[in-house]
Design a protein around this motif. Structure first.
Motif, PDB file in Angstrom:
ATOM      1  N   ARG A 258      52.219 -82.211  66.036  1.00  0.00           N
ATOM      2  CA  ARG A 258      52.159 -80.818  66.504  1.00  0.00           C
ATOM      3  C   ARG A 258      52.016 -79.883  65.305  1.00  0.00           C
ATOM      4  O   ARG A 258      52.680 -78.858  65.213  1.00  0.00           O
ATOM      5  CB  ARG A 258      53.405 -80.472  67.309  1.00  0.00           C
ATOM      6  N   ILE A 259      51.121 -80.235  64.404  1.00  0.00           N
ATOM      7  CA  ILE A 259      50.880 -79.421  63.219  1.00  0.00           C
ATOM      8  C   ILE A 259      50.556 -77.987  63.621  1.00  0.00           C
ATOM      9  O   ILE A 259      49.845 -77.741  64.600  1.00  0.00           O
ATOM     10  CB  ILE A 259      49.744 -80.024  62.359  1.00  0.00           C
ATOM     11  N   ALA A 260      51.111 -77.026  62.891  1.00  0.00           N
ATOM     12  CA  ALA A 260      50.940 -75.614  63.249  1.00  0.00           C
ATOM     13  C   ALA A 260      50.706 -74.799  61.988  1.00  0.00           C
ATOM     14  O   ALA A 260      51.191 -75.124  60.911  1.00  0.00           O
ATOM     15  CB  ALA A 260      52.180 -75.096  63.986  1.00  0.00           C
ATOM     16  N   ASN A 261      49.948 -73.732  62.158  1.00  0.00           N
ATOM     17  CA  ASN A 261      49.720 -72.773  61.072  1.00  0.00           C
ATOM     18  C   ASN A 261      49.245 -73.450  59.790  1.00  0.00           C
ATOM     19  O   ASN A 261      49.736 -73.190  58.692  1.00  0.00           O
ATOM     20  CB  ASN A 261      50.980 -71.938  60.840  1.00  0.00           C
ATOM     21  N   PHE A 262      48.234 -74.294  59.991  1.00  0.00           N
ATOM     22  CA  PHE A 262      47.699 -75.056  58.858  1.00  0.00           C
ATOM     23  C   PHE A 262      46.688 -74.252  58.049  1.00  0.00           C
ATOM     24  O   PHE A 262      46.002 -74.798  57.182  1.00  0.00           O
ATOM     25  CB  PHE A 262      47.067 -76.366  59.339  1.00  0.00           C
ATOM     26  N   ASP A 263      46.610 -72.935  58.299  1.00  0.00           N
ATOM     27  CA  ASP A 263      45.781 -72.083  57.448  1.00  0.00           C
ATOM     28  C   ASP A 263      46.309 -72.035  56.014  1.00  0.00           C
ATOM     29  O   ASP A 263      45.611 -71.575  55.108  1.00  0.00           O
ATOM     30  CB  ASP A 263      45.696 -70.662  58.026  1.00  0.00           C
ATOM     31  N   ASP A 264      47.550 -72.526  55.809  1.00  0.00           N
ATOM     32  CA  ASP A 264      48.064 -72.649  54.438  1.00  0.00           C
ATOM     33  C   ASP A 264      47.152 -73.507  53.571  1.00  0.00           C
ATOM     34  O   ASP A 264      47.124 -73.356  52.344  1.00  0.00           O
ATOM     35  CB  ASP A 264      49.463 -73.283  54.462  1.00  0.00           C
ATOM     36  N   LEU A 265      46.404 -74.405  54.204  1.00  0.00           N
ATOM     37  CA  LEU A 265      45.556 -75.326  53.456  1.00  0.00           C
ATOM     38  C   LEU A 265      44.232 -74.698  53.027  1.00  0.00           C
ATOM     39  O   LEU A 265      43.598 -75.177  52.078  1.00  0.00           O
ATOM     40  CB  LEU A 265      45.265 -76.569  54.301  1.00  0.00           C
ATOM     41  N   ASP A 266      43.786 -73.665  53.724  1.00  0.00           N
ATOM     42  CA  ASP A 266      42.430 -73.148  53.513  1.00  0.00           C
ATOM     43  C   ASP A 266      42.144 -72.712  52.082  1.00  0.00           C
ATOM     44  O   ASP A 266      41.107 -73.077  51.519  1.00  0.00           O
ATOM     45  CB  ASP A 266      42.140 -72.003  54.493  1.00  0.00           C
ATOM     46  N   PRO A 267      43.025 -71.936  51.434  1.00  0.00           N
ATOM     47  CA  PRO A 267      42.723 -71.557  50.040  1.00  0.00           C
ATOM     48  C   PRO A 267      42.698 -72.762  49.106  1.00  0.00           C
ATOM     49  O   PRO A 267      41.948 -72.777  48.122  1.00  0.00           O
ATOM     50  CB  PRO A 267      43.863 -70.599  49.678  1.00  0.00           C
ATOM     51  N   LEU A 268      43.516 -73.786  49.389  1.00  0.00           N
ATOM     52  CA  LEU A 268      43.546 -74.979  48.548  1.00  0.00           C
ATOM     53  C   LEU A 268      42.261 -75.785  48.700  1.00  0.00           C
ATOM     54  O   LEU A 268      41.735 -76.332  47.732  1.00  0.00           O
ATOM     55  CB  LEU A 268      44.761 -75.839  48.906  1.00  0.00           C
ATOM     56  N   VAL A 269      41.750 -75.852  49.925  1.00  0.00           N
ATOM     57  CA  VAL A 269      40.500 -76.563  50.190  1.00  0.00           C
ATOM     58  C   VAL A 269      39.346 -75.953  49.401  1.00  0.00           C
ATOM     59  O   VAL A 269      38.421 -76.652  48.970  1.00  0.00           O
ATOM     60  CB  VAL A 269      40.201 -76.543  51.706  1.00  0.00           C
ATOM     61  N   ASN A 270      39.396 -74.644  49.188  1.00  0.00           N
ATOM     62  CA  ASN A 270      38.320 -73.951  48.481  1.00  0.00           C
ATOM     63  C   ASN A 270      38.385 -74.102  46.965  1.00  0.00           C
ATOM     64  O   ASN A 270      37.479 -73.655  46.267  1.00  0.00           O
ATOM     65  CB  ASN A 270      38.329 -72.464  48.863  1.00  0.00           C
ATOM     66  N   GLU A 271      39.456 -74.711  46.449  1.00  0.00           N
ATOM     67  CA  GLU A 271      39.587 -74.919  45.006  1.00  0.00           C
ATOM     68  C   GLU A 271      38.771 -76.146  44.587  1.00  0.00           C
ATOM     69  O   GLU A 271      39.017 -77.260  45.076  1.00  0.00           O
ATOM     70  CB  GLU A 271      41.052 -75.128  44.623  1.00  0.00           C
ATOM     71  N   PRO A 272      37.802 -76.000  43.677  1.00  0.00           N
ATOM     72  CA  PRO A 272      36.925 -77.125  43.324  1.00  0.00           C
ATOM     73  C   PRO A 272      37.631 -78.286  42.635  1.00  0.00           C
ATOM     74  O   PRO A 272      37.153 -79.426  42.699  1.00  0.00           O
ATOM     75  CB  PRO A 272      35.874 -76.492  42.405  1.00  0.00           C
ATOM     76  N   ASP A 273      38.776 -78.047  41.971  1.00  0.00           N
ATOM     77  CA  ASP A 273      39.463 -79.132  41.273  1.00  0.00           C
ATOM     78  C   ASP A 273      40.483 -79.850  42.159  1.00  0.00           C
ATOM     79  O   ASP A 273      41.175 -80.753  41.719  1.00  0.00           O
ATOM     80  CB  ASP A 273      40.188 -78.589  40.027  1.00  0.00           C
ATOM     81  N   VAL A 274      40.555 -79.431  43.431  1.00  0.00           N
ATOM     82  CA  VAL A 274      41.591 -79.945  44.325  1.00  0.00           C
ATOM     83  C   VAL A 274      40.966 -80.744  45.461  1.00  0.00           C
ATOM     84  O   VAL A 274      39.998 -80.297  46.088  1.00  0.00           O
ATOM     85  CB  VAL A 274      42.437 -78.786  44.900  1.00  0.00           C
ATOM     86  N   THR A 275      41.511 -81.915  45.724  1.00  0.00           N
ATOM     87  CA  THR A 275      41.173 -82.687  46.917  1.00  0.00           C
ATOM     88  C   THR A 275      42.343 -82.589  47.889  1.00  0.00           C
ATOM     89  O   THR A 275      43.477 -82.955  47.546  1.00  0.00           O
ATOM     90  CB  THR A 275      40.913 -84.165  46.579  1.00  0.00           C
ATOM     91  N   VAL A 276      42.081 -82.048  49.068  1.00  0.00           N
ATOM     92  CA  VAL A 276      43.099 -81.992  50.114  1.00  0.00           C
ATOM     93  C   VAL A 276      42.855 -83.175  51.035  1.00  0.00           C
ATOM     94  O   VAL A 276      41.845 -83.248  51.737  1.00  0.00           O
ATOM     95  CB  VAL A 276      43.040 -80.655  50.883  1.00  0.00           C
ATOM     96  N   ASP A 277      43.784 -84.120  51.010  1.00  0.00           N
ATOM     97  CA  ASP A 277      43.642 -85.382  51.744  1.00  0.00           C
ATOM     98  C   ASP A 277      44.525 -85.331  52.991  1.00  0.00           C
ATOM     99  O   ASP A 277      45.756 -85.356  52.901  1.00  0.00           O
ATOM    100  CB  ASP A 277      44.067 -86.541  50.837  1.00  0.00           C
ATOM    101  N   ILE A 278      43.897 -85.213  54.156  1.00  0.00           N
ATOM    102  CA  ILE A 278      44.630 -85.180  55.418  1.00  0.00           C
ATOM    103  C   ILE A 278      44.974 -86.615  55.811  1.00  0.00           C
ATOM    104  O   ILE A 278      44.083 -87.438  56.034  1.00  0.00           O
ATOM    105  CB  ILE A 278      43.808 -84.502  56.527  1.00  0.00           C
ATOM    106  N   ILE A 279      46.253 -86.915  55.880  1.00  0.00           N
ATOM    107  CA  ILE A 279      46.704 -88.275  56.145  1.00  0.00           C
ATOM    108  C   ILE A 279      46.908 -88.439  57.654  1.00  0.00           C
ATOM    109  O   ILE A 279      47.868 -87.923  58.232  1.00  0.00           O
ATOM    110  CB  ILE A 279      48.005 -88.595  55.387  1.00  0.00           C
ATOM    111  N   GLU A 280      45.980 -89.144  58.271  1.00  0.00           N
ATOM    112  CA  GLU A 280      46.038 -89.362  59.709  1.00  0.00           C
ATOM    113  C   GLU A 280      47.113 -90.413  60.029  1.00  0.00           C
ATOM    114  O   GLU A 280      47.445 -91.260  59.200  1.00  0.00           O
ATOM    115  CB  GLU A 280      44.685 -89.834  60.226  1.00  0.00           C
ATOM    116  N   PRO A 281      47.663 -90.351  61.240  1.00  0.00           N
ATOM    117  CA  PRO A 281      48.617 -91.389  61.657  1.00  0.00           C
ATOM    118  C   PRO A 281      48.014 -92.778  61.459  1.00  0.00           C
ATOM    119  O   PRO A 281      46.827 -93.004  61.721  1.00  0.00           O
ATOM    120  CB  PRO A 281      48.832 -91.081  63.140  1.00  0.00           C
ATOM    121  N   GLY A 282      48.843 -93.680  60.950  1.00  0.00           N
ATOM    122  CA  GLY A 282      48.365 -95.033  60.664  1.00  0.00           C
ATOM    123  C   GLY A 282      48.042 -95.255  59.202  1.00  0.00           C
ATOM    124  O   GLY A 282      47.919 -96.402  58.762  1.00  0.00           O
TER     125      GLY A 282
END
Length: 486
Positions: A258-282
């Motif tokens: 029930r992830i909520a308010n995941f807009d916290d990730l948006d500025p990080l995703v736009n950083e070229p030196d950063v990989t945002v890795d979404i860890i799916e169940p499993g």
């Protein structure tokens, strides 16, 4: 006289939210005063409004495309799923009830007066309202009492444009099939169609579009090529959360149920030196993560149980032993503590559950929701941050003595003795360029300090130009209908 038109989809996730944002920016560029409206939205990614309520984040982005501050009238009914069969119902920005899906189905028609009240109030402020539907009007089994699609279009007496998604295949069947199953009164309300997400040369679909027009009698507004920069814009739908490969600094984000308010990730995703890795169940939390960010949750206790069921608690402990950093925001902050006490049974049976135990704090859930736009300061650097709070409960304990934010002279957040494990309630803090650069640099990442807010506006400008270039905007605006005063 204010005009309006409704964008509905031949299926879910055809791109309605982005279409409304782009058309809104294009219409605004033409000099029109435009406002977005969505009668009913379902999302746990909410935005806090200047009038003290909450709406779907897509409507907040659309408001930005219109050059407006978001207000509750832009999304009068918001459904926030708490379980697979039930949701919290927000009406005009405030909690109305928690309902099972079947009960809501019976009750939703009673919400139409609130929806129309918001719609007409909004209409008094602008030249044009762009209305976004939800799901698809082809779900004729849901037509009785509908407030999200044709039920609203009929009640407000406004015309409809139907959008299809060619990327998933079968777009002719999507559009022609919708035409076939709709009752005549609803079918006649649709004035035109458009095709979205075409990859390649759109002229290759000329014959296909002509066939749709022949079989439905609807006018063809155009075929929109894939908009490559869509990922840079804040996403509302949880289905749009995806790993975004960037540079060598890896942030692992467990995808809570029930992830909520995941807009916290948006500025990080736009950083070229950063990989945002979404860890799916499993999947385990990766051993090479530099930072584990535990995001917000609509159902913290249930998501904490699921976190453990995935084995992520064991992975997180190993990450910490290796010297890794952890940040919990809102629900993620609560999970990191020693206990979560739910004396009123707000998230299930009354009682208490053990937290992950990495911060020496205890959270007590309470019925009153904290809902506020917030200006804050990062204590160590003195940098200003901004964002919003949207949570149940308060968190206290020894690690709060190491608060790392200040909100109107009130300490906010907590950190352990090493400073490597931190939490706070403030969503959106990474949108502040200076703070984001300071935070990432402190963890060893190279941050460009890019202007995140300016990037969003630039992409919206490009999206509006994309609409002008590929849609018949003159035809679209000619199809809008006058809003009748009540």
């Amino acid at each position: 006289m204010t005009k309006a038109i409704m964008i509905q989809g031949a299926g879910s996730n055809v791109g309605k939210s982005l279409l409304v944002a782009g058309i809104a920016r294009a219409a605004r560029t033409r000099g029109l005063k435009v406002a977005p409206f969505k009668p009913q939205n379902m999302s746990n990614n909410a935005a806090v409004t200047i009038d003290g309520g909450e709406i779907g984040r897509a409507q907040a982005l659309q408001a930005r495309a219109c050059g407006l501050e978001p207000i509750v009238d832009m999304n009068p009914v918001l459904l926030k799923p708490e379980t697979d069969t039930g949701a919290q119902v927000i009406v005009q920005g405030k909690r109305f009830a928690t309902m099972k899906a079947r009960d809501y189905g019976q009750a939703k028609a009673k919400l139409m007066p609130h929806v129309l009240e918001s719609f007409h109030r909004l209409a008094a402020t602008c030249d044009l309202i762009l209305v976004e539907g939800a799901g698809s009007p082809a779900e004729v089994n849901l037509r009785a009492g509908d407030i999200a699609n044709m039920g609203f279009a009929e009640a407000a007496d406004i015309p409809v444009i139907l959008a299809g998604d060619i990327d998933r295949g079968g777009v002719i069947a999507q559009l022609v099939g919708t035409n076939a199953v709709l009752p005549e009164a609803d079918r006649s309300r649709i004035k035109a169609f458009l095709v979205n997400k075409f990859r390649g040369d759109p002229s290759l679909f000329t014959d296909g579009a002509a066939e749709i027009a022949r079989l439905t009698g609807w006018r063809d507004l155009g075929t929109l090529p894939w908009f490559a920069d869509a990922w840079r814009l804040p996403a509302e739908d949880v289905m749009d959360i995806a790993t975004r490969a960037g540079g060598g600094f890896k942030i692992a984000v467990p995808r809570l149920n029930r992830i909520a308010n995941f807009d916290d990730l948006d500025p990080l995703v736009n950083e070229p030196d950063v990989t945002v890795d979404i860890i799916e169940p499993g999947r385990p939390l990766p051993g090479d993560a530099d930072l584990v960010l535990i995001p917000g949750s609509k159902s913290t206790i249930a998501d904490l149980a699921d976190f453990r069921a995935q084995g992520w608690d064991i992975d997180l402990a190993a990450h910490i032993r290796r010297g890794g950093h952890v940040l919990g925001i809102c629900g993620g902050y609560q999970m990191l503590g020693q206990k979560i006490i739910d004396a009123d049974g707000l998230e299930g049976p009354a009682g208490a559950v053990d937290g992950l135990g990495h911060l020496d704090v205890i959270t007590r859930l309470a019925p009153r929701k904290t809902l506020a736009l917030t200006q804050a300061q990062h204590l160590k650097s003195g940098l200003d941050v901004h964002g919003y709070e949207i949570h149940l409960g308060q968190t206290e304990g020894p690690d709060c003595d190491r608060a790392w934010l200040s909100i109107a002279s009130r300490p906010e957040g907590a950190a352990n003795t090493t400073g490597r494990i931190m939490g706070c309630y403030l969503h959106g803090l990474f949108a502040a360029d200076g703070f984001r650069q300071h935070y990432l640099s402190g963890l060893g990442a190279t941050s460009t300090g890019l202007g995140y807010e300016q990037t969003i506006d630039a992409v919206l400008d490009d999206l509006g130009a994309h609409m002008e270039r590929h849609l018949n905007m003159d035809m679209l605006l000619s199809l809008t209908g006058d809003i009748k005063t009540r």
